[in-house]
Motif scaffolding. Structure first.
Motif, mmCIF file in Angstrom:
data_model
loop_
_atom_site.group_PDB
_atom_site.id
_atom_site.type_symbol
_atom_site.label_atom_id
_atom_site.label_comp_id
_atom_site.label_asym_id
_atom_site.label_seq_id
_atom_site.Cartn_x
_atom_site.Cartn_y
_atom_site.Cartn_z
ATOM 1 N N CYS A 50 0.801 -1.223 0.000
ATOM 2 C CA CYS A 50 0.000 0.000 0.000
ATOM 3 C C CYS A 50 0.836 1.276 0.000
ATOM 4 C CB CYS A 50 -0.896 0.044 1.237
ATOM 5 S SG CYS A 50 -1.597 -1.546 1.704
ATOM 6 N N HIS A 54 0.067 5.217 -0.761
ATOM 7 C CA HIS A 54 -0.393 5.925 0.444
ATOM 8 C C HIS A 54 0.803 6.012 1.396
ATOM 9 C CE1 HIS A 54 -4.655 5.206 -0.736
ATOM 10 N NE2 HIS A 54 -4.317 3.954 -0.976
ATOM 11 N N SER A 59 -1.102 11.165 1.605
ATOM 12 C CA SER A 59 -1.506 11.075 0.212
ATOM 13 C C SER A 59 -0.297 10.950 -0.704
ATOM 14 C CB SER A 59 -2.349 12.288 -0.176
ATOM 15 O OG SER A 59 -1.569 13.447 -0.075
ATOM 16 N N ALA A 64 -4.882 10.492 1.258
ATOM 17 C CA ALA A 64 -4.426 10.259 2.626
ATOM 18 C C ALA A 64 -5.420 9.350 3.351
ATOM 19 C CB ALA A 64 -4.295 11.587 3.359
ATOM 20 N N LEU A 65 -4.902 8.502 4.233
ATOM 21 C CA LEU A 65 -5.761 7.602 5.011
ATOM 22 C C LEU A 65 -5.796 8.020 6.476
ATOM 23 C CD1 LEU A 65 -4.469 4.256 3.495
ATOM 24 C CD2 LEU A 65 -6.367 5.672 2.691
#
Ligand code: HEC
Length: 113
Positions: A50, A54, A59, A64-65
Motif C-alpha cells: 500500500c 499511500h 496522500s 491520505a488515510l
C-alpha cells in the motif's frame, strides 16, 4: 609483541565511548513502532502493498488515510474490490488475516497523528 593484544581492546573502548550518547531508544521525532505482533504484521503488509500509493498513510497516488475515520470494514471492502485507480487485492495476494492486521495498523497509525 606482548603489547599487540591491547590495541583491539583500546580501539573498542575508544569506539564505544566515542559513539555513546546520553539518549537511546525511540527517536524524539518520527514514527512510533507498532506495539504488538499483529500491528507489526499490518505494517509489513502495508509497506509491501500500500505504501507506494499511500506513503505512511499520507496522500500520494492515492488519498491520505490518516486524516479520516475510515471504519475497518470499509477499508476491507476497498482493499478487496479496489476503487478507481486503486487495484483490488485478492485473497491470494492478501489473506483475510493480513487484511485484519493492515486495517488494525491503519487505525493505530491514524491515532499517532
Ligand atoms: C496503485 C496505487 C494504490 C495502491 C497500491 C493502494 N491504493 Fe488505496 N487508493 C488508491 C487510490 C487512487 C484511491 C482513491 C480511489 C477512489 O476513490 O477513486 C485509494 C483509496 C483507498 C482508500 C479509501 C480512502 C478514502 O478516502 O475513502 C483506502 C482505505 C485505501 N485506499 C487503502 C489501501 C490499502 C490498505 C492498500 C494496500 C492493501 C492500498 N490502498 C493500496 C491507490 C492505491
Amino acid at each position: 609483541m606482548s603489547r599487540l593484544p591491547c590495541i583491539p581492546i583500546a580501539l573498542t573502548v575508544l569506539l564505544l565511548t566515542a559513539c555513546g550518547t546520553a539518549r537511546r531508544g525511540e527517536p524524539l521525532i518520527g514514527e512510533r513502532r507498532p506495539p504488538d505482533a499483529k500491528l507489526a504484521l499490518g505494517e509489513q503488509v502495508f509497506d509491501r502493498n500500500c505504501s507506494q500509493c499511500h506513503p505512511g498513510g499520507e496522500s500520494g497516488l492515492g488519498p491520505a488515510l490518516n486524516n479520516k475515520p475510515l471504519p475497518r470494514f470499509a477499508m476491507k471492502i476497498q482493499i478487496r474490490n479496489g476503487v478507481g485507480a486503486m487495484p483490488r487485492f485478492s485473497s491470494n495476494e492478501i489473506t483475510d488475516e493480513q487484511i485484519s492486521a493492515v486495517t488494525a495498523y491503519l487505525v493505530w497509525l491514524r491515532r499517532q497523528h
